[in-house]
Write a protein that holds these residues in place. Structure first.
Motif, short mmCIF file in Angstrom:
data_model
loop_
_atom_site.label_atom_id
_atom_site.label_comp_id
_atom_site.label_asym_id
_atom_site.label_seq_id
_atom_site.Cartn_x
_atom_site.Cartn_y
_atom_site.Cartn_z
N GLN A 1 0.83 -1.20 0.00
CA GLN A 1 0.00 0.00 0.00
C GLN A 1 0.87 1.26 0.00
OE1 GLN A 1 -3.43 0.32 0.08
NE2 GLN A 1 -3.70 -1.88 -0.17
N HIS A 2 2.12 1.12 0.39
CA HIS A 2 2.99 2.30 0.47
C HIS A 2 3.26 2.85 -0.94
CE1 HIS A 2 6.40 4.90 1.45
NE2 HIS A 2 5.99 4.81 2.73
N PRO A 3 3.15 4.17 -1.14
CA PRO A 3 3.27 4.75 -2.49
C PRO A 3 4.65 4.62 -3.11
CG PRO A 3 3.17 6.48 -0.81
CD PRO A 3 2.83 5.20 -0.12
N PHE A 4 5.66 4.28 -2.30
CA PHE A 4 6.99 4.09 -2.89
C PHE A 4 6.95 3.08 -4.03
CE2 PHE A 4 10.91 1.57 -3.06
CZ PHE A 4 11.84 2.56 -3.37
N PHE A 5 6.08 2.06 -3.91
CA PHE A 5 6.07 0.96 -4.87
C PHE A 5 5.28 1.29 -6.14
CE2 PHE A 5 6.68 -1.16 -0.72
CZ PHE A 5 7.90 -1.77 -0.98
N TRP A 6 4.28 2.18 -6.05
CA TRP A 6 3.39 2.36 -7.21
C TRP A 6 3.18 3.81 -7.66
CZ3 TRP A 6 -0.51 5.45 -5.50
CH2 TRP A 6 -0.82 5.42 -4.14
N ALA A 7 3.62 4.78 -6.84
CA ALA A 7 3.32 6.18 -7.17
C ALA A 7 4.37 6.85 -8.05
CB ALA A 7 3.16 6.99 -5.88
N GLY A 8 5.45 6.14 -8.32
CA GLY A 8 6.54 6.78 -9.05
C GLY A 8 6.43 6.71 -10.55
N TYR A 9 5.22 6.49 -11.08
CA TYR A 9 5.08 6.30 -12.52
C TYR A 9 4.24 7.42 -13.14
CZ TYR A 9 6.93 1.77 -11.33
OH TYR A 9 7.74 0.78 -10.84
N LEU A 10 4.63 7.78 -14.32
CA LEU A 10 4.00 8.88 -15.06
C LEU A 10 3.37 8.29 -16.31
CD1 LEU A 10 4.00 12.05 -14.72
CD2 LEU A 10 5.90 12.06 -16.33
N LEU A 11 2.05 8.26 -16.36
CA LEU A 11 1.35 7.77 -17.55
C LEU A 11 1.00 8.98 -18.42
CD1 LEU A 11 -0.03 5.57 -19.25
CD2 LEU A 11 -2.11 5.99 -17.89
N ILE A 12 1.73 9.14 -19.49
CA ILE A 12 1.49 10.24 -20.43
C ILE A 12 0.73 9.65 -21.60
CG2 ILE A 12 2.60 12.00 -21.86
CD1 ILE A 12 5.07 11.67 -19.98
N ASP A 13 -0.48 10.17 -21.82
CA ASP A 13 -1.36 9.52 -22.79
C ASP A 13 -2.31 10.55 -23.39
OD1 ASP A 13 -2.62 7.12 -24.05
OD2 ASP A 13 -4.32 7.79 -22.84
N THR A 14 -2.53 10.47 -24.69
CA THR A 14 -3.39 11.44 -25.39
C THR A 14 -4.87 11.08 -25.33
OG1 THR A 14 -3.05 10.26 -27.49
CG2 THR A 14 -1.56 12.09 -26.99
N GLY A 15 -5.19 9.90 -24.80
CA GLY A 15 -6.60 9.53 -24.68
C GLY A 15 -7.20 9.11 -26.01
N VAL A 16 -8.46 8.72 -25.94
CA VAL A 16 -9.20 8.31 -27.14
C VAL A 16 -10.58 8.93 -27.08
CG1 VAL A 16 -7.96 6.16 -27.54
CG2 VAL A 16 -9.89 6.18 -25.98
#
Length: 1005
Positions: free
Chosen positions: A981-996
């Motif tokens: 649950q700690h954000p160290f494991f999952w919060a470090g990602y940047l999803l850059i996406d133009t959508g649909v």
């Protein structure tokens, strides 16, 4: 101070006009005795200086004009109207030397002198002596398109002038009058006054109407027009059309385009014959017609001006007439060279008009370049350059034209060394002499002096800071190139601040987005122009506006080889797609290499022609990154979608929330320093002290990060926690250090519980506001998934990466391994990839901009950099996953980093056609990271990327961490396993996406 002088002069003139008829008789009686002692002004030194001027010897010309001014008429109280000539022609020298500031100063001085002598024409002794047939200069380049018949007008008229004892007026004592009869070149004064207004309009453009700073009294344009409406009845009939042209020029400078057209056409002649101002009038008519889009009329006016200019030996008029006529000749699709140029050049040589001769040769070279006759253009360019040797022309406007033409020819011939040198010289000239630069600087001065209203200032910023329009690219190509090359961020910031003052928040957001795009374009070759051509010709048509689609058809019509090569590349791409993407069969490998080489060769040919087009007078949109209005974005948002556009300016952070409900909300979030302190605290509380810092298990039991995460959420939203209930997907456009802020981990209250936003909100990021509009391009349906197996952290992590790769390959069909033995360089191999997953460490902290490799296996080789990926061939790798990417967030922002690199890198990847990018702000390098990636890519064919990522994070947070496969955690026992649950494991990602626009159907069908 000057305005007081004007008021005093006006009072004195009123006193003189009030004198009795006896005074006037005394004036006329003394006139003849005075005349014998006076020489005509301007004197012979002035006319000698004109010879230097037409030869392009501006330093010598200025000396002559200044010496002539010393012999001009002046008293302790004022300068007489002959000074209009000296000031205007000194201004002309500065103008042609590329010094706009000094040129404007002297044009303004000329107009001030004129306004200080309001009665000078009413004191002219009339004469009706006009020779009906003018001088025949041997014009041989054809008949004029307009019925112009020249006449020769008197060189000298006599004007009675009065000197008044100002002290006597003030003391109300006897008025002392002294009269003199001055011989003056009436035509030259009127010509120079008209030229000064014409040139001010040329340099200042839309700023001319509002110019109250460059002079010490109200705007010149507004003063001249009413003054020139005073038409002296004593003037001879032949002089009135000239005064009419002068008045029409003032009207045009004051923004009265339609009235100016009518007045100018009316006064081109005196009823029978043209006059020395006809040429200038025709030039202005040509420009006014261009503004109305009447190209045929404009060309007729410009060409006709060459005949009138030649009749009166006005080399500058002939030059400008041909300059625009030749450009319209090619713009209208006329085939072949502009025939009159050669004959006109010979005429200029006979008349010893050296500057005109050089300019006409340059026009012929430009004509040849547009026709793609590169050898002919180069030969003419060399001839023109020889003509400029040892003259001031080389560093002036003619030299600037030559620099641009040199770049044009070099691009056409593929001479990169010559192109680089020409670009350097061109930018040096433009930085000093660009009218765009000057207009923007004057606009900024007007703003700082509070000299115009906010509404007027907004109009000026719109006119001076917007992209060049089609006609500007086609008629003023070098100036338009300078406009994009020298884009002024400080002025854009001022425009942004003005929009905030006006509470035009949607406009402010668009201006801020223009600042982002400008910063990106400044990192691109040719300032994004060639990149836009790639998108225009090879990119998806769904990404192009209606106007861009028209521009595409126009360019393909002019350069049919681009269409041919594009079709051949499509065929080869289809052939490449049929070949096994990975094979140990040498025959398959050879075939893959051969097809790739053919694509590369055709793409290189396309790039060469596109580089040529960059310097041609071709107009096309800078398509990427796209420009979108707030209304455009709202129109594509689905219910529940919200765009959060963040903007830093002047130490403040602003937000614009855009929802699908046709509304937006603008907020000032306060001082940026508050976030610059809070974000590092949050990152460090999560465990980001250093890229390779190993954390104790006790760290994961701490909850101090939660306080920062909740406060940051409150600072950014500024609302109650139930605000988030209406948001299903948040599209964040970060700015500055907020690029490093994990919005997914920001906390909100849900009842009595604190929960991260990712629980209820899908979150994705885009680098510009224009990319916040849902993407209308269809999702790719072909291609393989390519996996690079390396070491996401240390040597042990390679085994976990290989294990994850096997898992992905088992779950996803058409998945291949990418190794250093691949048959093609990665910028070609990506054509066959739908998704690239690089399970390897990517450290870009010490790299050159855009020099890092997305695959790593071919790092340092040709075609490996993301800069290479944006070069043709276009397409491939629409989804890129980089879970071991480094950013400044991994050190808690100890290193100075405002997020600019993340914005630029993401834009560069998207410039290559990538639509979805998942990268790590900090890498954990362990099994949890790879699990996130595996779950994400497995679901990409079935759902939108933001939904797939939200699902992946939720799954990870429900699992236990494997402490033996997390290299960022110290050795621990199985009883002390940290919580996922700690954000160290999952919060470090940047999803850059133009959508649909619409979510994909099941199984990506």
């Amino acid at each position: 101070m000057l305005s007081e002088r004007f008021a005093q002069l006006s009072a004195l003139s009123s006193v003189v006009r009030a004198q009795s008829g006896l005074v006037l008789l005394l004036l006329w009686a003394s006139a003849n005795s005075v005349f014998s002692q006076q020489a005509t002004v301007p004197d012979n030194r002035y006319h000698l200086a004109m010879n230097f001027f037409y030869a392009g010897e501006y330093d010598e010309a200025m000396k002559g004009f200044r010496q002539s001014a010393l012999g001009g008429v002046r008293t302790p109280q004022w300068r007489w109207v002959d000074a209009v000539c000296y000031e205007t022609m000194i201004g002309e020298c500065f103008f042609h030397m590329g010094d706009n500031k000094n040129a404007i100063d002297h044009y303004n001085a000329a107009i001030q002198v004129y306004l200080a002598n309001p009665d000078w024409m009413s004191r002219i002794q009339a004469t009706n002596q006009v020779r009906l047939v003018g001088r025949n200069p041997g014009i041989t380049w054809g008949p004029s398109p307009l019925p112009l018949v020249p006449a020769q007008y008197p060189d000298t008229l006599h004007s009675v002038q009065v000197s008044v004892n100002a002290a006597a007026v003030v003391q109300d004592s006897a008025i002392q009058l002294q009269s003199q009869l001055y011989p003056i070149n009436f035509v030259e004064v009127v010509r120079c006054m008209t030229l000064a207004m014409y040139r001010r309009h040329d340099i200042l453009g839309p700023v001319a109407e509002f110019d109250t700073l460059l002079i010490a009294k109200p705007a010149i344009s507004h003063d001249v027009e009413p003054e020139l409406r005073k038409f002296p009845t004593t003037l001879p009939q032949w002089a009135r059309p000239m005064i009419g042209v002068m008045h029409a020029m003032a009207v045009a400078s004051n923004g009265g385009r339609d009235e100016a057209l009518q007045q100018m056409e009316k006064h081109l002649s005196n009823g029978q014959f043209d006059h020395p101002l006809t040429g200038l009038g025709l030039l202005m008519l040509g420009k006014l017609s261009l503004e109305k889009g009447e190209l045929d009329k404009a060309k007729q006016y410009f060409y006709a001006s060459t005949f009138s200019g030649a009749h009166y030996l006005q080399g500058d008029v002939v030059e400008e007439g041909f300059l625009h006529a030749v450009r319209l000749h090619t713009l209208q699709g006329e085939q072949g060279a502009f025939a009159p140029l050669e004959l006109a050049t010979a005429w200029a040589n006979r008349e010893r008009l050296r500057r005109l001769q050089v300019s006409l040769v340059l026009s012929a070279a430009e004509n040849a370049a547009i026709l793609r006759n590169w050898n002919g253009a180069n030969g003419l360019l060399t001839q023109a350059q020889r003509g400029m040797v040892r003259t001031a022309m080389l560093a002036g406007d003619v030299g600037g034209r030559a620099q641009y033409l040199s770049a044009q020819v070099a691009a056409g011939r593929g001479n990169q060394k010559q192109l680089a040198a020409a670009q350097k010289g061109l930018l040096t000239y433009l930085k000093r002499s660009s009218r765009y630069q000057f207009r923007t600087s004057v606009t900024e001065l007007l703003a700082k002096a509070d000299a115009v209203s906010d509404r007027q200032l907004n109009e000026l910023y719109q006119a001076t800071l917007s992209e060049p329009v089609d006609l500007e690219w086609e008629m003023e190509t070098a100036e338009s190139y300078g406009r994009i090359a020298l884009a002024r961020l400080p002025e854009l910031e001022s425009w942004f601040a003005l929009s905030l003052r006006l509470r035009a928040y949607d406009k402010a957001a668009m201006i801020h987005d223009q600042m982002r795009r400008t910063r990106y374009w400044q990192t691109q070759p040719d300032f994004g122009r060639q990149l836009s051509l790639r998108w225009l010709i090879e990119g998806p048509e769904a990404a192009l506006s209606k106007n861009a689609l028209k521009q595409k058809q126009t360019i393909l019509g002019r350069y049919p080889e681009l269409k041919q090569w594009s079709d051949e590349i499509k065929t080869l791409k289809a052939e490449l797609a049929k070949l096994p993407a990975s094979s140990r069969d040498t025959r398959v490998t050879k075939q893959t290499t051969l097809v790739g080489q053919q694509i590369a060769k055709l793409s290189e040919q396309q790039e060469a022609v596109m580089q040529e087009i960059v310097y041609q007078p071709e107009s096309f949109e800078r398509t990427f990154p796209p420009t979108r209005t707030v209304d455009d974005i709202q129109s594509t948002l689905q219910p529940g979608q919200t765009v959060l556009y963040l903007m830093e300016y002047n130490g403040q952070l602003y937000s614009l929330w855009i929802s699908a409900a046709n509304n937006y909300d603008f907020r000032n979030l306060g001082n940026v320093r508050n976030f610059s302190q809070s974000i590092p605290k949050l990152l460090q509380a999560m465990g980001n002290y250093d890229a390779n810092y190993v954390l104790d298990v006790e760290h994961f039991a701490k909850t101090d990060w939660e306080t920062e995460a909740y406060q940051l959420q409150q600072q950014i939203s500024g609302r109650k926690d139930d605000f988030w209930n209406s948001i299903q997907e948040l599209i964040v456009v970060p700015d500055g250090e907020l690029w490093h802020l994990p919005f997914e981990a920001l906390l909100r209250k849900d009842g009595d519980e604190m929960v991260p936003l990712t629980n209820t909100v899908k979150i994705r990021y885009v680098p510009t506001l224009g990319l916040g509009q849902n993407d209308s391009r269809p999702l790719p349906q072909v291609g393989v998934n390519a996996i690079v197996v390396g070491r996401p952290f240390d040597k042990n992590s390679g085994a976990w990466a290989a294990e994850t790769a096997v898992s992905i390959r088992n779950a996803m069909p058409k998945t291949i391994a990418v190794t250093s033995r691949m048959a093609l360089p990665s910028h070609l191999a990506k054509l066959t990839w739908r998704t690239l997953i690089t399970l390897d460490d990517i450290d870009d902290s010490k790299r050159e901009l855009y020099a890092w490799s997305p695959t790593q296996v071919d790092k340092g080789k040709p075609g490996s950099r993301i800069l290479d990926w944006s070069v043709l061939p276009f397409g491939g790798a629409s989804q890129v996953v980089l879970p071991a990417f480094h950013t400044a967030a991994e050190t808690g922002l100890k290193a100075s980093n405002n997020g600019e690199a993340l914005m630029l890198d993401s834009l560069q990847m998207m410039a290559a056609g990538t639509r979805t990018i998942l990268l790590s702000r900090w890498r954990t390098g362990g099994k949890s990271s790879l699990e996130l990636v595996r779950e994400f890519v497995q679901e990409l064919p079935n759902m939108a990327p933001s939904a797939a990522w939200q699902r992946s994070v939720a799954l990870l947070r429900s699992l236990e961490v494997d402490p033996l496969k997390e290299p960022r955690i110290k050795e621990i026992t199985t009883q002390d396993v940290p919580s996922s649950q700690h954000p160290f494991f999952w919060a470090g990602y940047l999803l850059i996406d133009t959508g649909v626009n619409q979510p994909p159907q099941e199984n990506g069908q």
